[in-house]
Design an enzyme around this catalytic site. Structure first.
Site, short mmCIF file in Angstrom:
data_model
loop_
_atom_site.label_atom_id
_atom_site.label_comp_id
_atom_site.label_asym_id
_atom_site.label_seq_id
_atom_site.Cartn_x
_atom_site.Cartn_y
_atom_site.Cartn_z
CE LYS A 189 2.07 2.36 4.62
NZ LYS A 189 1.51 1.54 3.59
CB SER A 210 -0.79 -0.05 1.15
OG SER A 210 -1.70 -1.39 1.24
CE LYS A 253 -5.35 -1.17 2.09
NZ LYS A 253 -3.86 -2.03 2.04
#
Length: 305
Positions: free
Chosen positions: A247, A102, A178
């Site tokens: 993150k 990701s 995502k």
């Protein structure tokens, strides 16, 4: 690819929390898999399952038809592909690179173009959703970005790892999807922690709530997976790192700012996760379940997160 499309040789870089069960699934499905990880101790146990340990990412890329990456962040992906010992130097025209990490969608687009220009290898961004339970079962959800023909050629990998692959568009579109996923998940996790702390403070047995809410409008996979852990104060074994969620949600906030999207909930989730990560009592790089500690602590002090 030299091998038949049905049985390509797979190289897998990144055998961490999610990468390890992915490799195990590929092996269970009869695929040949070579592995490499920066911390070698995380890769060597997979040899007992039938994997071959590569001596370097370049050696891995040279010996396989499809390179899969499952790495921590954008910097790690860039280093493996284009760093001093990057695999771009040995990848071949038509060879597939499937990035299951990701990472940033804008950098993904740039790296896909650069790899194609350098050697003709084809990039698919394919971040996943579902966490450890679905990774172990081979039932992950895949958001794919890239060319349709390349995604079709990657079918043996996706069939082993996932229950569904959705082609979202060109390079970077999988990563953007995502990010949308992580907006919901991160905000949900923060709300679950807040709710359980509220329940505990108000006198309800918080451990009963995930089961009580199951099947209703408030239910979700994060509630059923992380809710019992939060309510019971359990954070081992680690099944989802707070750092990883931070993150991802920080990236959402950045992307929202760049495209002019109003994202107050994601922004607040980012702030809460940052504050939680700075709370000494939760320890270093904890499971995301420990976010509840922030709410319990602040509630005890009479404040609000």
């Amino acid at each position: 690819m030299p091998e038949t499309a049905a049985r390509p040789r797979i190289g897998f870089v990144g055998t961490g929390l999610i990468g390890t069960p992915m490799v195990e699934r590929l092996l269970e499905c009869g695929l040949s898999v070579s592995v490499w990880n920066r911390t070698i101790d995380k890769a060597t146990p997979l040899v007992a399952f039938g994997a071959t340990l590569a001596e370097s990412p370049r050696a891995l890329a040279q010996s396989c038809d499809v390179v899969c990456l499952c790495l921590t962040n954008t910097t790690a992906v860039h280093e493996v592909v284009f760093g001093q010992h990057g695999i771009d130097a040995v990848m071949r025209r038509g060879q597939l690179l499937i990035d299951l990490s990701s990472i940033a969608p804008d950098t993904t687009r740039d790296m896909a173009e650069r790899l194609d220009s350098a050697c003709g290898a084809r990039w698919i961004d394919a971040p996943v959703s579902g966490g450890l339970p679905l990774a172990r079962a081979g039932k992950l959800i895949v958001f794919a970005g890239g060319e349709a023909d390349d995604i079709a050629r990657a079918a043996p990998v996706f069939e082993a790892l996932s229950q569904r692959v959705t082609h979202m568009g060109g390079h970077g579109a999988g990563q953007l999807a995502k990010s949308c996923n992580q907006m919901i998940v991160a905000c949900n996790l923060v709300t679950i922690a807040e709710m359980l702390a509220f329940a505990s403070k108000s006198g309800i047995d918080a451990t009963r709530l995930p089961g009580a809410l199951a099947g209703g409008f408030a239910d979700s996979l994060p509630l059923q997976i992380f809710g019992p852990r939060m309510a019971a104060g359990v954070d081992t074994p680690r099944i989802g790192g707070l750092g990883t969620f931070r993150k991802d949600i920080d990236q959402v906030v950045r992307l929202a700012g760049e495209c002019g999207a109003y994202a107050p909930m994601a922004t607040r989730a980012s702030e809460v996760m940052l504050e939680a990560s700075r709370t000494a009592s939760i320890g270093a790089d904890p499971d995301v379940s420990r976010v509840v500690t922030l709410f319990l602590t602040r509630a005890t002090a009479g404040g609000s997160a």
